[in-house]
Design a protein around this motif. Sequence first.
Motif, short mmCIF file in Angstrom:
data_model
loop_
_atom_site.label_atom_id
_atom_site.label_comp_id
_atom_site.label_asym_id
_atom_site.label_seq_id
_atom_site.Cartn_x
_atom_site.Cartn_y
_atom_site.Cartn_z
N ALA A 113 22.23 30.79 37.86
CA ALA A 113 21.94 30.67 39.30
C ALA A 113 21.50 31.99 39.94
O ALA A 113 21.86 32.31 41.07
CB ALA A 113 23.17 30.13 40.05
N VAL A 114 20.67 32.74 39.20
CA VAL A 114 20.17 34.02 39.72
C VAL A 114 18.66 34.14 39.54
O VAL A 114 18.11 35.24 39.55
CB VAL A 114 20.88 35.22 39.04
N GLY A 115 17.97 33.01 39.37
CA GLY A 115 16.54 33.03 39.13
C GLY A 115 15.73 32.77 40.39
O GLY A 115 16.04 33.29 41.47
N PHE A 116 14.71 31.93 40.26
CA PHE A 116 13.81 31.68 41.38
C PHE A 116 14.56 31.10 42.58
O PHE A 116 14.32 31.48 43.72
CB PHE A 116 12.70 30.74 40.94
N THR A 117 15.46 30.17 42.30
CA THR A 117 16.41 29.68 43.32
C THR A 117 17.76 29.51 42.65
O THR A 117 17.85 29.38 41.42
CB THR A 117 15.98 28.32 43.92
N ARG A 118 18.82 29.45 43.44
CA ARG A 118 20.15 29.34 42.88
C ARG A 118 20.38 27.99 42.20
O ARG A 118 21.18 27.89 41.27
CB ARG A 118 21.22 29.53 43.96
N ASP A 119 19.68 26.95 42.66
CA ASP A 119 19.88 25.63 42.07
C ASP A 119 18.97 25.39 40.87
O ASP A 119 18.93 24.29 40.32
CB ASP A 119 19.70 24.52 43.11
N GLY A 120 18.24 26.40 40.45
CA GLY A 120 17.39 26.29 39.26
C GLY A 120 16.03 25.70 39.58
O GLY A 120 15.89 24.83 40.43
N TYR A 121 15.02 26.19 38.88
CA TYR A 121 13.65 25.72 39.10
C TYR A 121 12.99 25.59 37.75
O TYR A 121 12.30 26.49 37.27
CB TYR A 121 12.88 26.72 39.98
N ASN A 122 13.18 24.43 37.09
CA ASN A 122 12.60 24.25 35.77
C ASN A 122 11.12 23.89 35.85
O ASN A 122 10.58 23.62 36.93
CB ASN A 122 13.38 23.22 34.96
N SER A 123 10.48 23.85 34.69
CA SER A 123 9.04 23.62 34.65
C SER A 123 8.65 22.26 35.20
O SER A 123 7.63 22.12 35.88
CB SER A 123 8.54 23.77 33.21
N SER A 124 9.45 21.24 34.92
CA SER A 124 9.10 19.89 35.39
C SER A 124 9.14 19.82 36.91
O SER A 124 8.31 19.13 37.53
CB SER A 124 10.06 18.86 34.78
N ARG A 125 10.05 20.53 37.51
CA ARG A 125 10.12 20.56 38.98
C ARG A 125 8.89 21.26 39.56
O ARG A 125 8.30 20.78 40.54
CB ARG A 125 11.41 21.27 39.42
N LEU A 126 8.50 22.36 38.97
CA LEU A 126 7.30 23.07 39.42
C LEU A 126 6.06 22.18 39.31
O LEU A 126 5.27 22.08 40.24
CB LEU A 126 7.09 24.33 38.59
N ILE A 127 5.92 21.52 38.17
CA ILE A 127 4.76 20.67 37.95
C ILE A 127 4.73 19.54 38.97
O ILE A 127 3.69 19.24 39.57
CB ILE A 127 4.78 20.10 36.52
#
Length: 314
Positions: A191-205
């Motif tokens: 929980a320290v990346g792009f957002t605390r709730d996570g931002y995986n590749s499928s979400r970005l796509i």
Amino acid sequence: MALQLVDLNGAQQGVIMKHNKDKAAPILLFLHGGPGFPAYPLIKAHGVQLEQEFTVCYWDQRGTGSSYKAAEGGKLLTLEQLLADTLELIAFLRKTYDKEKIYVLGHSWGSILGTMAAQKVPEQLHAYIGVGQIGIQFESEKEAYDFLVSEADRRSDERAKRKLARKKFDKSYYQNRAYGAVRFKYTNKYAVGFTRDGYNSSRLIREVMVCPEYRWIDKFNIFAGSGLSYQRLAKEISTINLIRTVPELEVPVFFLHGQYDYQTTYQQAYNFYTSLKAPVKQFHTFSESAHSPFLEEPKKFINLLKTIRETVAS
């Protein structure tokens, strides 16, 4: 407003303008991170309306999405060229909207462009706003790696400990795709990346593909451009030292940073802030955010933009 193409230094590049209801509202140029990944589709997906306080220009930087062709296969993807494009766009916005000055907001990689633009043309800016601000990127990355190792040990996460041990951090980390994949995985998990709730590749796509302002070719070029931009710019980003190259700015400066940000670490951003000389400067902490407080705490973020406007105007 739909995406439009403007000529910047001889190349057609895409911008999306979101207008404030008040025609007198100031202009905010949003410089996205990545490099090569536009902020607008994510902001759109989250319903964030920065146009409550500004007329906002979301620009696809050269090599990104609708501006992919402007990279000419990558040969024009340099910090010098992208900074020149930034300055050209500032001039375009000032002329088009008949404004003496505008605001510039730089997020992550965009904070390098924003900081350097503020250094080059302070007389054209009301203020510079840094979000996920970069300072000394190598030190930020080392701090992030050390945190992940420590956190894996604290959680007794044996798999993470093994993977991090195999992907040792060194000065050429930006060339190591396996290291980058492990880093992405565990900043998300912890929980320290792009957002605390996570931002995986499928979400970005998914969020890119449903964005109505982009044509299909632009959507595919977002992902092609992201890879190309990182390939061409990674060394410049990874070796940047803004503490040394930008000791002073002649405009008001506001840093807005997530407390849990280990993409561009909170401590390194604060180190840059303390070293920087400016006529007015403020550092604001988002206590529930990682790298993207405009997505994670949007109400607080927009309220703070209003406060910044009032501070600059006073």
